[in-house]
Design a protein around this motif. Structure first.
Motif, PDB file in Angstrom:
ATOM      1  N   GLU A   1      47.903  49.725   2.816  1.00  0.00           N
ATOM      2  CA  GLU A   1      47.776  48.495   3.574  1.00  0.00           C
ATOM      3  C   GLU A   1      47.261  47.368   2.679  1.00  0.00           C
TER       4      GLU A   1
ATOM      5  N   LYS B   1      47.640  47.131  -0.562  1.00  0.00           N
ATOM      6  CA  LYS B   1      48.715  46.760  -1.488  1.00  0.00           C
ATOM      7  C   LYS B   1      49.782  45.933  -0.778  1.00  0.00           C
ATOM      8  N   VAL B   2      50.102  46.301   0.453  1.00  0.00           N
ATOM      9  CA  VAL B   2      51.084  45.533   1.215  1.00  0.00           C
ATOM     10  C   VAL B   2      50.555  44.118   1.463  1.00  0.00           C
ATOM     11  N   GLN B   3      49.271  44.005   1.817  1.00  0.00           N
ATOM     12  CA  GLN B   3      48.680  42.694   2.051  1.00  0.00           C
ATOM     13  C   GLN B   3      48.685  41.866   0.773  1.00  0.00           C
ATOM     14  N   GLN B   4      48.379  42.524  -0.349  1.00  0.00           N
ATOM     15  CA  GLN B   4      48.407  41.829  -1.639  1.00  0.00           C
ATOM     16  C   GLN B   4      49.819  41.350  -1.954  1.00  0.00           C
ATOM     17  N   ALA B   5      50.816  42.172  -1.668  1.00  0.00           N
ATOM     18  CA  ALA B   5      52.209  41.781  -1.904  1.00  0.00           C
ATOM     19  C   ALA B   5      52.592  40.597  -1.015  1.00  0.00           C
ATOM     20  N   ILE B   6      52.140  40.629   0.238  1.00  0.00           N
ATOM     21  CA  ILE B   6      52.432  39.523   1.160  1.00  0.00           C
ATOM     22  C   ILE B   6      51.789  38.240   0.654  1.00  0.00           C
ATOM     23  N   ASP B   7      50.542  38.345   0.208  1.00  0.00           N
ATOM     24  CA  ASP B   7      49.854  37.163  -0.327  1.00  0.00           C
ATOM     25  C   ASP B   7      50.582  36.608  -1.544  1.00  0.00           C
ATOM     26  N   THR B   8      51.014  37.515  -2.428  1.00  0.00           N
ATOM     27  CA  THR B   8      51.744  37.091  -3.625  1.00  0.00           C
ATOM     28  C   THR B   8      53.054  36.414  -3.249  1.00  0.00           C
ATOM     29  N   ILE B   9      53.761  36.989  -2.306  1.00  0.00           N
ATOM     30  CA  ILE B   9      55.034  36.411  -1.854  1.00  0.00           C
ATOM     31  C   ILE B   9      54.805  35.031  -1.249  1.00  0.00           C
ATOM     32  N   THR B  10      53.752  34.901  -0.454  1.00  0.00           N
ATOM     33  CA  THR B  10      53.440  33.617   0.163  1.00  0.00           C
ATOM     34  C   THR B  10      53.143  32.558  -0.898  1.00  0.00           C
TER      35      THR B  10
END
Length: 79
Positions: free
Chosen positions: A10, A12-21
Motif C-alpha cells: 500500500e 509503495k502504491v501510494q508512493q507511485a500515485i504521488d510520483t505519477i501526480t
C-alpha cells in the motif's frame, strides 16, 4: 506477516500515485511553457517579416534618393 506485506504494498502504491501526480503536474507546466514558447516564436516570426518588409522599403527609398541625387549632380555638371 501478510498484513505487513499489504502495508508495504500500500505504501509503495501510494508512493507511485504521488510520483505519477507530480509527473502529471510537471507535464502540465511543460505544456504551458511550450505553448508560451510557440506564441513567442510566432510573434518573433511576425516581427521578422515586418522588419524584412520595412528594410526592403528603406532600400527602395535609398535607391530613389540616390537616383535623384545623381540626376541633380548630372544637371550641375551640365551647368
Amino acid at each position: 506477516m501478510s498484513f505487513e506485506m499489504f502495508e508495504k504494498l500500500e505504501a509503495k502504491v501510494q508512493q507511485a500515485i504521488d510520483t505519477i501526480t507530480l509527473l502529471q503536474m510537471e507535464i502540465e507546466e511543460l505544456k504551458e511553457q511550450n505553448s508560451a514558447l510557440k506564441q513567442d516564436a510566432q510573434q518573433a516570426a511576425g516581427n521578422h517579416e515586418s522588419l524584412t518588409r520595412e528594410n526592403q522599403q528603406l532600400k527602395e527609398e535609398q535607391t530613389q534618393w540616390q537616383e535623384r541625387l545623381r540626376a541633380l549632380l548630372g544637371k550641375m555638371d551640365e551647368v
